[in-house]
Scaffold this motif. Sequence first.
Motif, PDB file in Angstrom:
ATOM      1  N   THR A 343       0.792  -1.235  -0.048  1.00  0.00           N
ATOM      2  CA  THR A 343       0.031  -0.102  -0.050  1.00  0.00           C
ATOM      3  C   THR A 343       0.940   1.314   0.148  1.00  0.00           C
ATOM      4  N   PHE A 344       0.502   2.373  -0.892  1.00  0.00           N
ATOM      5  CA  PHE A 344       1.282   3.571  -0.785  1.00  0.00           C
ATOM      6  C   PHE A 344       0.886   4.318   0.146  1.00  0.00           C
ATOM      7  N   ASP A 345       1.900   4.894   1.027  1.00  0.00           N
ATOM      8  CA  ASP A 345       1.728   5.660   1.985  1.00  0.00           C
ATOM      9  C   ASP A 345       2.111   7.223   1.463  1.00  0.00           C
ATOM     10  N   LEU A 346       0.794   8.100   1.454  1.00  0.00           N
ATOM     11  CA  LEU A 346       0.946   9.121   0.816  1.00  0.00           C
ATOM     12  C   LEU A 346       1.792  10.121   1.823  1.00  0.00           C
ATOM     13  N   GLY A 348       4.250   9.274   4.052  1.00  0.00           N
ATOM     14  CA  GLY A 348       5.579   9.011   4.099  1.00  0.00           C
ATOM     15  C   GLY A 348       6.187   8.617   2.782  1.00  0.00           C
ATOM     16  N   ASN A 349       5.197   8.956   1.743  1.00  0.00           N
ATOM     17  CA  ASN A 349       5.925   8.641   0.250  1.00  0.00           C
ATOM     18  C   ASN A 349       6.549   7.417  -0.092  1.00  0.00           C
ATOM     19  N   HIS A 350       6.133   6.292   0.647  1.00  0.00           N
ATOM     20  CA  HIS A 350       6.627   5.285   0.425  1.00  0.00           C
ATOM     21  C   HIS A 350       5.593   3.890   0.536  1.00  0.00           C
ATOM     22  N   TRP A 351       6.079   2.816   0.073  1.00  0.00           N
ATOM     23  CA  TRP A 351       5.406   1.689  -0.135  1.00  0.00           C
ATOM     24  C   TRP A 351       5.467   0.888   1.250  1.00  0.00           C
ATOM     25  N   SER A 352       4.292   0.513   1.929  1.00  0.00           N
ATOM     26  CA  SER A 352       4.219  -0.386   3.062  1.00  0.00           C
ATOM     27  C   SER A 352       3.336  -1.864   2.951  1.00  0.00           C
TER      28      SER A 352
END
Length: 739
Positions: A343-346, A348-352
């Motif tokens: 899931t893309f974390d807006l 933190g601008n990263h994928w989790s």
Amino acid sequence: MAALFGIWMFKVIFLGLIDPSQASVRPRVSFARGSSERVLGIYSSSTLKNTSTLLLSTDEDTLFVGARDALFSLDVSQSDSITLKDELKWTPSSDQTKTCRVASKLDCGNFISILQFFNSTHLYACGTNAYKPQAIIIPASSLNANIDKKDAKNCCPFSSTQRNTAIIVDGELYTATNVGFFGDKNVISRCHSRGTHNNLELETVPKLLQEPVFISSTHVASEGKILLFFTENGDLSGDYFGNSFTVSRVAQVCTDDNGGTLTLQRRWTSFAKAQLVCQQGEDLQFNKLQDIVKLSPSDSDSPDKTLFYGVFTSQRSVSSGLSAVCAFSLTDIKAAFSGNYKTFDLRGNHWSPQPNTDGKLGKCGLFNDTDSVLNRVKKSFLTENVVHPMDKTLLLSSAEEQYTRLAVHRAQAVDGQTYTILYLLTESGFLHKVVLLAEGPHIIEEIQIFKQPQIAKNILLSKSKSVLFIGSSEGVFRVPLSNCSAYPNCAECVLARDPFCAWDTETRACTAVSETKSTLRQDVERGNVTEQCIEFRNTAAVLFKTAHLNEIVVLPCQSKSKLAKMTWRFSNNSLVPQFPYLQWTDGSLVFPVSLETTNTYRCVSEELGFQQTIATFSVNLPVVPRSRMSPSHQQPEHIDFTTIELDESEPINEEKINDRSEEKQASTYHDAGKDTLCISQKSYYSEMVAVCIFFVIFCFCILAFFVVLWRNGKRCNKILPQEQPQKGTESDKICQTEL
């Protein structure tokens, strides 16, 4: 300087990571355009321009061709011809063309970008129509009858320069393309939905699609899914490639998807994507997908054995000439979509990580599920696991050619073994035919298709006709899958290692493998000539060449096979040394004639342990005539070559060669019923001696003349002033004359 060194080191490292046995793969034989040994069919006309799409009828007797401003149906039922059956001219209106040109667009024609069967009787075609896409449904039997126009909004591309993919399943069009006048909107949609189905598009969320280039799509009936293949920009900020690294993807949508009730209304609830990785071990990968095709299993095998063969290249300029072929299994693709997601974390601008504990993610039939599930699906569309190639190895890699399109086929050899054959189009305009063997790939042949290098937009395989159809700006090409007649003897037929070809000991010809016969000889895996060609007798014509001392002799020798090692040997089978001999890259042997170099030379090719003599030459000095010649025969006509057939199964005997040579040449000159042998060039030795003597005498006379003048002048200058002769006297006249 440091930057250049760094680039050079990068090339060395990159090339070093490729398996050397794979990087050195070369075509065995090459056929130039127009070769009589590899005849191609072509259909071209003044109205067939910029071929963009190809479609075969169910019986494969008709080829439908989408081009610029026209749609064609061609009769391909005959093996030796392609004829026109019907043509539909389809041009944009003058107003639309004018609007397009005002916007400074270069492709303002109507380029047919989608051509599919809408049902069993009608075709669906969609054209760019000068940046106002238009779709039509027409009867396949008559292209100009009952044209039904359809709305093409969000279904067809606007520009001919952008790649797209489309497939029709049960009358519904699944398409992936860039739309909009500027091509800035990316869509994966279902158009012309039937019954209770809704037309669907993608939800607009971050990272869903990032500047995609759509490559191909296919229907997997066993899964009820449409698989789409494309490339897009990836997120590898920590990688040395930077932020604009291209990644290849496989995506899925389900054919039963109808969108959510509240969440994801008229949006896909089954969309998911995974990364395709074409690499071997931990080596640097080929990241840019160029083309991919499906190879279905036999009817008796499970659908999970479906394979996808893809051509990949590297996006970096220092390695732009590199390409590779990888195969992916449907089993591995299914495993990726049924596993965990990201899931893309807006913030933190990263994928989790997003565990798929309930198995909902990537599953079909979610359109009736709860909003909480659909919200999770909306955010979690990227799989955690990537799809690796089968056995995590490259099927083929090349450091010299960049492949752009491919077709794949299975063929059964004489021994019943099934082989996979790839047909790869290169950027330079050649077609490579590759068979995948246990030891690695073998490029059987390369065929020049195009006069000028170009990237063909499509390549289509006809199994029943055993031909390839290739669309280009030059027309539509028809390429037979094999041409066994190009191999003249048993050795060449076996060494080709072509599953389609075998040597028939009954007809003594290399023939197509159409049925199992006991008289067929073939060895695809090893190419063992010794075992298969028991009765093969290698005969060669011995060419006799006469030459004078110090004359430079060139003995030509060319092998059709680029994989054969060429060597020159003497009559006793010893190797010809490097000095005073020189072997050119084309195999020719060059040397000056001397008493030591007058000998018999054999050009021998060695391939897969089998040696065969390509040519034999006997180089001799001029011989003295056996009988007295009449004056009219003092300067015989020059004989350059004399040919004698010898059986190469026996060792070359110098005396036998000389005896046969004398027998063949004994009747060349006759004088009063007596035979005279002379295989010498005309000699100019006596003429040169005469000229030299004349020149020496001439020079001596000139020298003597100037010596006399010099001596007389010196004598006159020594006369004292009081002894100077008076003008007009006899002495004065003598001095003036001498001076």
